[in-house]
Design a protein around this motif. Sequence first.
Motif, PDB file in Angstrom:
ATOM      1  N   LEU A 110       0.859  -1.172   0.000  1.00 35.52           N
ATOM      2  CA  LEU A 110       0.000   0.000   0.000  1.00 35.52           C
ATOM      3  C   LEU A 110       0.900   1.227   0.000  1.00 35.52           C
ATOM      4  CD1 LEU A 110      -1.221  -2.250   2.182  1.00 35.52           C
ATOM      5  CD2 LEU A 110      -3.082  -0.611   2.285  1.00 35.52           C
ATOM      6  N   ARG A 111       0.522   2.249  -0.763  1.00 35.55           N
ATOM      7  CA  ARG A 111       1.341   3.452  -0.817  1.00 35.55           C
ATOM      8  C   ARG A 111       0.440   4.689  -0.818  1.00 35.55           C
ATOM      9  NH1 ARG A 111       5.970   3.249  -5.043  1.00 35.55           N
ATOM     10  NH2 ARG A 111       4.234   2.929  -6.490  1.00 35.55           N
ATOM     11  N   ALA A 112       0.756   5.634   0.069  1.00 38.98           N
ATOM     12  CA  ALA A 112      -0.008   6.879   0.132  1.00 38.98           C
ATOM     13  C   ALA A 112       0.181   7.661  -1.153  1.00 38.98           C
ATOM     14  CB  ALA A 112       0.441   7.704   1.329  1.00 38.98           C
ATOM     15  N   PHE A 113      -0.928   8.253  -1.617  1.00 37.68           N
ATOM     16  CA  PHE A 113      -0.902   9.065  -2.838  1.00 37.68           C
ATOM     17  C   PHE A 113      -1.776  10.286  -2.576  1.00 37.68           C
ATOM     18  CE2 PHE A 113      -2.667  10.096  -7.100  1.00 37.68           C
ATOM     19  CZ  PHE A 113      -1.478  10.422  -7.732  1.00 37.68           C
ATOM     20  N   LYS A 159       1.458  -9.654   9.069  1.00 34.06           N
ATOM     21  CA  LYS A 159       1.670  -9.809   7.626  1.00 34.06           C
ATOM     22  C   LYS A 159       1.947  -8.487   6.927  1.00 34.06           C
ATOM     23  CE  LYS A 159      -1.358 -13.856   7.438  1.00 34.06           C
ATOM     24  NZ  LYS A 159      -2.627 -14.415   6.896  1.00 34.06           N
ATOM     25  N   PHE A 160       1.355  -7.407   7.433  1.00 35.52           N
ATOM     26  CA  PHE A 160       1.522  -6.096   6.812  1.00 35.52           C
ATOM     27  C   PHE A 160       2.323  -5.181   7.740  1.00 35.52           C
ATOM     28  CE2 PHE A 160      -1.939  -7.902   4.466  1.00 35.52           C
ATOM     29  CZ  PHE A 160      -1.798  -7.384   3.181  1.00 35.52           C
ATOM     30  N   LEU A 161       3.459  -4.702   7.236  1.00 30.74           N
ATOM     31  CA  LEU A 161       4.348  -3.868   8.035  1.00 30.74           C
ATOM     32  C   LEU A 161       4.534  -2.508   7.374  1.00 30.74           C
ATOM     33  CD1 LEU A 161       7.230  -6.378   8.891  1.00 30.74           C
ATOM     34  CD2 LEU A 161       5.211  -5.845  10.260  1.00 30.74           C
ATOM     35  N   ARG A 162       4.575  -1.457   8.180  1.00 26.94           N
ATOM     36  CA  ARG A 162       4.940  -0.132   7.672  1.00 26.94           C
ATOM     37  C   ARG A 162       6.452  -0.098   7.508  1.00 26.94           C
ATOM     38  NH1 ARG A 162       0.810   3.752   8.706  1.00 26.94           N
ATOM     39  NH2 ARG A 162       2.131   5.345   7.747  1.00 26.94           N
ATOM     40  N   ILE A 163       6.923   0.302   6.338  1.00 29.77           N
ATOM     41  CA  ILE A 163       8.360   0.446   6.120  1.00 29.77           C
ATOM     42  C   ILE A 163       8.722   1.908   5.846  1.00 29.77           C
ATOM     43  CG2 ILE A 163       8.588  -1.904   5.261  1.00 29.77           C
ATOM     44  CD1 ILE A 163       8.894  -0.553   2.415  1.00 29.77           C
ATOM     45  N   HIS A 164       7.711   2.746   5.810  1.00 31.13           N
ATOM     46  CA  HIS A 164       7.882   4.163   5.543  1.00 31.13           C
ATOM     47  C   HIS A 164       6.586   4.823   5.959  1.00 31.13           C
ATOM     48  CE1 HIS A 164       8.409   7.891   3.176  1.00 31.13           C
ATOM     49  NE2 HIS A 164       9.699   7.602   3.175  1.00 31.13           N
ATOM     50  N   ARG A 165       6.610   6.107   6.232  1.00 30.58           N
ATOM     51  CA  ARG A 165       5.369   6.776   6.635  1.00 30.58           C
ATOM     52  C   ARG A 165       4.308   6.695   5.543  1.00 30.58           C
ATOM     53  NH1 ARG A 165       6.020  13.146   7.201  1.00 30.58           N
ATOM     54  NH2 ARG A 165       3.783  12.867   7.488  1.00 30.58           N
ATOM     55  N   SER A 166       4.735   6.462   4.298  1.00 26.11           N
ATOM     56  CA  SER A 166       3.785   6.428   3.192  1.00 26.11           C
ATOM     57  C   SER A 166       3.648   5.046   2.554  1.00 26.11           C
ATOM     58  CB  SER A 166       4.180   7.437   2.103  1.00 26.11           C
ATOM     59  OG  SER A 166       5.450   7.124   1.574  1.00 26.11           O
TER      60      SER A 166
END
Length: 242
Positions: free
Chosen positions: A159-162, A192-199
């Motif tokens: 997932l990526r913020a846009f 299973k889902f990890l944040r690797i960046h704020r976005s």
Amino acid sequence: MAKKSVLIIDDEEHGRVLVRQYLKPFETYYVAGECANGLEAIGQIDRLEPDLIFLDIQMPGANGFEVLQKIGHVPQIIFTTAYDKYALQAFETNATDYLLKPYTKERFERTMEKLHTHSVQSSFMLGETFGKKSAFPERILVEFKKRYRNIDVSDIIFLRAFGDYTELHTSSEMYLSSSGISSLASRLDPEKFLRIHRSVAINVQHISELYRDIGKTFLLMDNGTELTVGRSYLPTIKHLIF
């Protein structure tokens, strides 16, 4: 059906007028009042107990986030602001949407459609699984060409913020949600889902490689996408390394 009350909070009159105009076609909502500053908003929210507020962020007296910290009654929230830098913080308050000024009537209508969906099932349809109850869903409905497509959560690669939207990438499609990435990621299994960046949030099942280059850490996903790991998020990745 009982109508839902709305409080419009904005220090600029034309901002309040615009919400009123755009809200008129939605007959299940009525405007219970307006506020032109944060201090007034705190009193009015607790007095009127509206179902929904349209909330500006930068206001005299108290900003939008300070208003939310001081109220007793907690309504549904749609932020309306000219500043995109507050988007992440806004969705961490569980806001339904973030309208970035100047927004169009069409964008407002999508927000109201989402609000209706959110009240029935949640804005992203992540609260329920199909066929069984579970803490985290195995299948979800995501918007695709004015319909909702049933997809397997395990097919989501990242997932990526846009802007004030979030991209959901699978191997075959890219879906666009009007919810913020923090709101969406919080409804998915953190194992299973990890944040690797704020976005960016990734599905660990789809990591192909991890490597370092020029002092930065990168993840190569199995669809070929290269993603940068934010320095403050490195500890969440290191526990995967054996």
